[in-house]
Design an enzyme around this catalytic site. Structure first.
Site, PDB file in Angstrom:
ATOM      1  N   LYS A  33       1.001  -0.744   0.249  1.00 27.87           N
ATOM      2  CA  LYS A  33      -0.050   0.143  -0.110  1.00 27.87           C
ATOM      3  C   LYS A  33       1.351   1.230   0.282  1.00 27.87           C
ATOM      4  O   LYS A  33       0.775   2.143   1.453  1.00 27.87           O
ATOM      5  CB  LYS A  33      -0.919   0.442   0.980  1.00 27.87           C
ATOM      6  CG  LYS A  33      -2.410  -0.748   0.868  1.00 27.87           C
ATOM      7  CD  LYS A  33      -2.763  -0.521   2.623  1.00 27.87           C
ATOM      8  CE  LYS A  33      -4.048   0.627   2.043  1.00 27.87           C
ATOM      9  NZ  LYS A  33      -4.606   0.773   0.431  1.00 27.87           N
TER      10      LYS A  33
HETATM   11  N1  PMP Z   1      -7.726  -2.592  -3.308  1.00 25.56           N
HETATM   12  C1  PMP Z   1      -7.058  -0.790  -2.869  1.00 25.56           C
HETATM   13  C2  PMP Z   1      -6.611  -1.048  -3.681  1.00 25.56           C
HETATM   14  C3  PMP Z   1      -7.369  -0.778  -1.857  1.00 25.56           C
HETATM   15  O1  PMP Z   1      -6.868   0.230  -1.734  1.00 25.56           O
HETATM   16  C4  PMP Z   1      -8.366  -1.679  -0.992  1.00 25.56           C
HETATM   17  C5  PMP Z   1      -8.034  -0.886   0.665  1.00 25.56           C
HETATM   18  N2  PMP Z   1      -7.065  -0.799   1.530  1.00 25.56           N
HETATM   19  C6  PMP Z   1      -8.369  -2.745  -1.153  1.00 25.56           C
HETATM   20  C7  PMP Z   1      -8.839  -3.194  -2.528  1.00 25.56           C
HETATM   21  C8  PMP Z   1      -9.547  -3.417  -0.397  1.00 25.56           C
HETATM   22  O2  PMP Z   1      -8.370  -3.775   0.876  1.00 25.56           O
HETATM   23  P1  PMP Z   1      -8.967  -4.186   2.656  1.00 25.56           P
HETATM   24  O3  PMP Z   1     -10.045  -4.763   2.438  1.00 25.56           O
HETATM   25  O4  PMP Z   1      -7.365  -4.834   3.319  1.00 25.56           O
HETATM   26  O5  PMP Z   1      -9.171  -2.749   3.195  1.00 25.56           O
END
Ligand code: PMP
Length: 299
Positions: free
Chosen positions: A154
């Site tokens: 991220k």
């Molecule tokens: N894809 C992207 C590009 C994101 O930014 C997120 C948010 N973190 C998600 C998917 C979903 O991830 P998570 O379920 O871990 O929040």
């Protein structure tokens, strides 16, 4: 919306006024998007405030740091403990938690940072995308090539693509964008994973060009426990024809129904889809109702 004059944030080992959490104009992270972050939720549960999947989120933060060479020494236990303290100091239960690891040192070079900084911010949180089913549009912006910046990290800089894709879709009157990968397969939303339902089964994109979200994993587990078949596979927008429903998953969005993608309208109202059932199961899990029930059974 995020903070007021009483709000506290955690910055580099101290709880400070959010008003005083500043970064200098020469910070390397500011110039190059060289930072990593997390999005975490806490919920009021019968057992008190609970951070949902703190370990998974903080392990992903550590992975994100190492994947871009940002030094980071906090343990998962330390990070979790600090976050609970910060929530308590701010009197928050249903909250969004935003840890950010960044390089604040003045540095205009393209070398790995030799030290990093940690901000943890928390704020009160309702639902990110609202309760209404979304109307999406396929974005002219694709997901980045996975051979560039590690796609499962991220990294702040990745989100420039999300900002422009989301803004472009909204500018054309849609609620959100849906991004394809560089091969034309459906990948995910700007900040959420995508699932669709066809013939009583669920499908979602595999690893490759997506962030394999923690909510995505949770939903796959919940679906399989409920006897619903989930297949991870590459699929084109054309394969969405004949789908009954679709939804986004993410820490912030939780599970949000999708009504249409461009001209394609899903045949069932979201409330009658597997997505709606899973949204209920997810809510019960994060708010501790499931755990509370299990505890009652044991007692
Ligand atoms: N894809 C992207 C590009 C994101 O930014 C997120 C948010 N973190 C998600 C998917 C979903 O991830 P998570 O379920 O871990 O929040």
């Amino acid at each position: 919306m995020y903070f007021n004059s009483d709000t506290l944030a955690f910055v580099d080992g101290e709880f400070v006024k959010a008003d005083d959490a500043q970064v200098g104009a020469y910070a390397q992270s500011l110039h190059y998007g060289y930072a990593v972050f997390e999005g975490i939720r806490s919920y009021a549960t019968p057992g008190g405030t609970q951070i949902f999947k703190a370990r998974e989120h903080y392990e992903r933060l550590q992975y994100s740091c190492s994947s871009i060479g940002l030094p980071f020494t906090y343990s998962v236990e330390e990070l979790t403990d600090i976050t609970y303290q910060l929530l308590e100091k701010n009197g928050l239960s249903d909250a969004y938690i935003r840890p950010l690891v960044y390089a604040a040192a003045p540095n205009m070079t393209l070398k790995h940072a030799t030290s990093s900084n940690l901000l943890i911010a928390v704020w009160d949180w309702g639902k990110y995308l609202g309760d209404q089913s979304l109307r999406l549009s396929i974005s002219p912006y694709q997901r980045p090539n996975p051979k560039a910046v590690p796609i499962e990290a991220k990294v702040s800089g990745h989100y420039v693509n999300s900002i422009i894709a989301s803004s472009e879709a909204k500018g054309r009157g849609y609620d959100e964008a849906l991004l394809l990968d560089m091969n034309g397969f459906v990948a995910e939303g700007p900040g959420a994973n995508f699932f669709f339902e066809k013939d009583g089964e669920l499908f979602t994109a595999p690893a490759g060009s997506i962030l394999r979200g923690i909510t995505r994993n949770t939903i796959i587990d919940l679906a399989r426990e409920a006897g619903i078949k989930v297949t991870e596979k590459f699929f084109t927008p054309a394969e969405l024809q004949g789908a009954t429903g679709a939804f986004f998953t993410g820490t912030a969005a939780e599970v949000v129904g999708i009504a249409a993608i461009d001209e394609l309208e899903f045949s069932a109202p979201f409330s009658e889809t597997l997505g709606a059932q899973l949204a209920e199961l997810y809510k019960a899990l994060v708010t501790g109702e499931v755990n509370a029930e299990k505890a009652e059974l044991k007692a």
